[in-house]
Motif scaffolding. Structure first.
Motif, PDB file in Angstrom:
ATOM      1  N   ARG A 210      12.132 -36.198 -39.443  1.00 11.54           N
ATOM      2  CA  ARG A 210      12.385 -36.551 -40.944  1.00 11.54           C
ATOM      3  C   ARG A 210      12.892 -35.374 -41.939  1.00 11.54           C
ATOM      4  NH1 ARG A 210      11.494 -41.184 -44.078  1.00 11.54           N
ATOM      5  NH2 ARG A 210      11.467 -40.608 -46.464  1.00 11.54           N
ATOM      6  N   LEU A 211      12.414 -34.383 -41.605  1.00  9.55           N
ATOM      7  CA  LEU A 211      12.750 -33.082 -42.257  1.00  9.55           C
ATOM      8  C   LEU A 211      14.022 -32.608 -41.844  1.00  9.55           C
ATOM      9  CD1 LEU A 211       9.170 -31.287 -42.284  1.00  9.55           C
ATOM     10  CD2 LEU A 211      10.496 -32.384 -44.199  1.00  9.55           C
ATOM     11  N   GLY A 212      14.282 -32.803 -40.404  1.00 13.32           N
ATOM     12  CA  GLY A 212      15.618 -32.363 -39.955  1.00 13.32           C
ATOM     13  C   GLY A 212      16.781 -33.136 -40.348  1.00 13.32           C
ATOM     14  N   MET A 213      16.248 -34.327 -40.718  1.00 16.50           N
ATOM     15  CA  MET A 213      17.607 -35.256 -40.987  1.00 16.50           C
ATOM     16  C   MET A 213      17.928 -35.161 -42.382  1.00 16.50           C
ATOM     17  SD  MET A 213      18.727 -38.471 -39.469  1.00 16.50           S
ATOM     18  CE  MET A 213      20.635 -37.371 -40.082  1.00 16.50           C
ATOM     19  N   ARG A 214      16.845 -34.755 -43.198  1.00 19.68           N
ATOM     20  CA  ARG A 214      17.244 -34.175 -44.518  1.00 19.68           C
ATOM     21  C   ARG A 214      18.121 -32.954 -44.513  1.00 19.68           C
ATOM     22  NH1 ARG A 214      11.830 -35.126 -48.097  1.00 19.68           N
ATOM     23  NH2 ARG A 214      11.761 -37.468 -47.808  1.00 19.68           N
ATOM     24  N   THR A 215      17.760 -32.065 -43.773  1.00 25.84           N
ATOM     25  CA  THR A 215      18.362 -30.885 -43.562  1.00 25.84           C
ATOM     26  C   THR A 215      20.035 -31.097 -43.047  1.00 25.84           C
ATOM     27  OG1 THR A 215      16.492 -29.690 -43.142  1.00 25.84           O
ATOM     28  CG2 THR A 215      18.623 -28.519 -42.715  1.00 25.84           C
ATOM     29  N   TYR A 216      20.104 -31.963 -42.276  1.00 26.85           N
ATOM     30  CA  TYR A 216      21.569 -32.268 -41.821  1.00 26.85           C
ATOM     31  C   TYR A 216      22.350 -32.588 -43.005  1.00 26.85           C
ATOM     32  CZ  TYR A 216      25.121 -35.181 -39.714  1.00 26.85           C
ATOM     33  OH  TYR A 216      26.399 -35.897 -39.481  1.00 26.85           O
ATOM     34  N   HIS A 217      21.984 -33.621 -43.628  1.00 19.85           N
ATOM     35  CA  HIS A 217      22.820 -34.068 -44.696  1.00 19.85           C
ATOM     36  C   HIS A 217      23.274 -32.890 -45.602  1.00 19.85           C
ATOM     37  CE1 HIS A 217      22.647 -38.269 -43.423  1.00 19.85           C
ATOM     38  NE2 HIS A 217      21.258 -38.492 -43.630  1.00 19.85           N
ATOM     39  N   ALA A 218      22.501 -31.992 -46.070  1.00 22.11           N
ATOM     40  CA  ALA A 218      23.033 -30.875 -46.683  1.00 22.11           C
ATOM     41  C   ALA A 218      23.828 -29.820 -46.120  1.00 22.11           C
ATOM     42  CB  ALA A 218      21.480 -30.144 -47.109  1.00 22.11           C
ATOM     43  N   LEU A 219      24.085 -30.106 -44.790  1.00 18.68           N
ATOM     44  CA  LEU A 219      25.092 -29.202 -44.106  1.00 18.68           C
ATOM     45  C   LEU A 219      26.639 -29.775 -44.206  1.00 18.68           C
ATOM     46  CD1 LEU A 219      23.222 -28.457 -40.997  1.00 18.68           C
ATOM     47  CD2 LEU A 219      23.087 -26.984 -43.217  1.00 18.68           C
ATOM     48  N   ASN A 220      27.492 -28.792 -44.290  1.00 16.66           N
ATOM     49  CA  ASN A 220      29.008 -29.065 -44.210  1.00 16.66           C
ATOM     50  C   ASN A 220      29.176 -28.808 -42.631  1.00 16.66           C
ATOM     51  OD1 ASN A 220      29.467 -26.066 -43.732  1.00 16.66           O
ATOM     52  ND2 ASN A 220      30.031 -25.780 -45.784  1.00 16.66           N
ATOM     53  N   ASP A 221      30.652 -29.133 -42.440  1.00 19.62           N
ATOM     54  CA  ASP A 221      30.886 -29.146 -40.860  1.00 19.62           C
ATOM     55  C   ASP A 221      30.673 -27.600 -40.186  1.00 19.62           C
ATOM     56  OD1 ASP A 221      31.860 -31.653 -41.059  1.00 19.62           O
ATOM     57  OD2 ASP A 221      33.678 -31.361 -39.996  1.00 19.62           O
ATOM     58  N   ARG A 222      31.042 -26.411 -41.143  1.00 20.26           N
ATOM     59  CA  ARG A 222      30.894 -25.335 -40.428  1.00 20.26           C
ATOM     60  C   ARG A 222      29.476 -24.829 -40.045  1.00 20.26           C
ATOM     61  NH1 ARG A 222      33.789 -21.859 -37.202  1.00 20.26           N
ATOM     62  NH2 ARG A 222      32.128 -21.016 -36.516  1.00 20.26           N
ATOM     63  N   ASN A 223      28.722 -25.264 -41.311  1.00 18.59           N
ATOM     64  CA  ASN A 223      27.444 -24.932 -41.133  1.00 18.59           C
ATOM     65  C   ASN A 223      26.786 -25.647 -39.933  1.00 18.59           C
ATOM     66  OD1 ASN A 223      27.007 -24.957 -44.764  1.00 18.59           O
ATOM     67  ND2 ASN A 223      27.449 -23.393 -43.643  1.00 18.59           N
ATOM     68  N   PHE A 224      27.022 -26.744 -40.060  1.00 22.71           N
ATOM     69  CA  PHE A 224      26.525 -27.504 -38.755  1.00 22.71           C
ATOM     70  C   PHE A 224      26.931 -26.797 -37.462  1.00 22.71           C
ATOM     71  CE2 PHE A 224      26.674 -31.134 -35.848  1.00 22.71           C
ATOM     72  CZ  PHE A 224      25.395 -31.346 -35.759  1.00 22.71           C
ATOM     73  N   TYR A 225      28.006 -26.655 -37.243  1.00 23.67           N
ATOM     74  CA  TYR A 225      28.562 -25.918 -36.120  1.00 23.67           C
ATOM     75  C   TYR A 225      27.788 -24.536 -35.606  1.00 23.67           C
ATOM     76  CZ  TYR A 225      32.040 -23.795 -33.012  1.00 23.67           C
ATOM     77  OH  TYR A 225      32.572 -22.919 -31.786  1.00 23.67           O
ATOM     78  N   ASP A 226      27.475 -23.836 -36.801  1.00 26.93           N
ATOM     79  CA  ASP A 226      26.743 -22.627 -36.503  1.00 26.93           C
ATOM     80  C   ASP A 226      25.085 -22.880 -36.353  1.00 26.93           C
ATOM     81  OD1 ASP A 226      29.102 -21.125 -36.933  1.00 26.93           O
ATOM     82  OD2 ASP A 226      28.787 -20.730 -39.049  1.00 26.93           O
ATOM     83  N   VAL A 227      24.825 -23.930 -37.035  1.00 28.80           N
ATOM     84  CA  VAL A 227      23.399 -24.300 -36.674  1.00 28.80           C
ATOM     85  C   VAL A 227      23.267 -24.685 -35.228  1.00 28.80           C
ATOM     86  CG1 VAL A 227      21.652 -25.764 -37.259  1.00 28.80           C
ATOM     87  CG2 VAL A 227      22.738 -24.709 -39.157  1.00 28.80           C
ATOM     88  N   VAL A 228      24.116 -25.525 -34.778  1.00 34.29           N
ATOM     89  CA  VAL A 228      23.899 -26.047 -33.594  1.00 34.29           C
ATOM     90  C   VAL A 228      23.996 -24.902 -32.553  1.00 34.29           C
ATOM     91  CG1 VAL A 228      25.365 -27.458 -31.559  1.00 34.29           C
ATOM     92  CG2 VAL A 228      24.779 -28.409 -33.985  1.00 34.29           C
ATOM     93  N   LEU A 229      24.976 -23.977 -32.570  1.00 33.15           N
ATOM     94  CA  LEU A 229      25.059 -22.951 -31.629  1.00 33.15           C
ATOM     95  C   LEU A 229      23.906 -22.156 -31.668  1.00 33.15           C
ATOM     96  CD1 LEU A 229      28.739 -21.703 -32.198  1.00 33.15           C
ATOM     97  CD2 LEU A 229      27.751 -23.198 -30.184  1.00 33.15           C
ATOM     98  N   ALA A 230      23.426 -21.826 -32.892  1.00 32.34           N
ATOM     99  CA  ALA A 230      21.959 -20.994 -32.869  1.00 32.34           C
ATOM    100  C   ALA A 230      20.822 -21.646 -32.253  1.00 32.34           C
ATOM    101  CB  ALA A 230      21.799 -20.565 -34.519  1.00 32.34           C
TER     102      ALA A 230
END
Length: 247
Positions: A210-230
């Motif tokens: 649930r916490l992760g889903m909330r964080t996902y909605h706050a990310l843009n495309d580039r942020n999400f890309y970087d987070v996934v790689l990290a």
């Protein structure tokens, strides 16, 4: 179970659930690196499958409107073919060598992709290539619940949006890991202790998701890309360390 063991179990559940809720994959990547310190692979792997499937189901309502089944079906088809092969290898695989090999891969490829800052839209192979990547991911999913890394790396160079990638990860991982869990239960590989541990771990998994889903909605495309790689890189560090650290 002593307090320290339960704390480690809960930490793995929270970490795995959070990453799964954030990215659509990663329960195994995060939880295995923690749980393998206290649990043998024969217990840790089915526990990861139970927690991963539970996390995927819990976040499905929030993602339903953006799921793209046309993008995901080649991965799912390949994954469902490869998954039984991975499940058959569980009893034969050397856990240390397996963790080291996957860990090194997760150190090298995310690092390379991170430094390629120009947006990528790699079209090579089309859907057959997607299915082949899904097949390899299915083998890893059946073997250790690690269905996510290869499709995730592949999707990172396809040029898809955040929602497209997240949707593919969720559909693929939910399908492959759910099938792997059913196969392991039907084959008698899942010991009774796994279900007891799952009851203890699931609250942490669901809260983390649930916490992760909330964080996902706050990310843009580039942020999400970087987070996934990290996340992939950090999971590689964990797998490599757990495979070479002195015991």
């Amino acid at each position: 179970m002593d307090l320290t063991t339960y704390a480690i179990l809960l930490a793995g559940a929270l970490a795995g659930g959070f990453v799964s809720g954030l990215s659509g994959f990663g329960t195994a990547l995060m939880a295995l690196g923690i749980w393998l310190y206290i649990l043998p692979p024969a217990i840790a792997v089915p526990l990861v499958l139970i927690c991963s499937v539970s996390s995927q189901i819990s976040t499905l309502p929030s993602m339903w409107k953006v799921l793209d089944f046309k993008l995901a079906w080649p991965f799912v088809a390949g994954g469902l073919v490869g998954m039984p092969i991975g499940a058959l290898l569980v009893a034969r695989a050397d856990p240390q060598n397996f963790k080291l090999s996957v860990g090194v891969m997760l150190l090298v490829f995310p690092t390379a992709l991170y430094f390629i800052r120009k947006p990528m839209a790699f079209r090579f192979g089309g859907r057959p290539a997607d299915a082949a990547v899904g097949f390899a991911g299915g083998i890893l999913g059946g073997l250790a619940g690690l269905s996510g890394p290869l499709p995730t790396l592949w999707a990172s160079i396809r040029g898809w949006t955040k929602d497209q990638r997240r949707g593919v990860f969720q559909i693929f991982n939910g399908s492959v890991l759910g099938a792997a869990l059913i196969l392991q239960i039907a084959s008698g590989f899942v010991e009774f202790d796994v279900f007891w541990l799952a009851m203890l771990a699931l609250p942490g998994t669901l809260i983390g998701a649930r916490l992760g889903m909330r964080t996902y909605h706050a990310l843009n495309d580039r942020n999400f890309y970087d987070v996934v790689l990290a996340l992939l890189f950090l999971s590689g560090v964990g797998l490599v360390w757990s495979s070479i650290a002195p015991r």
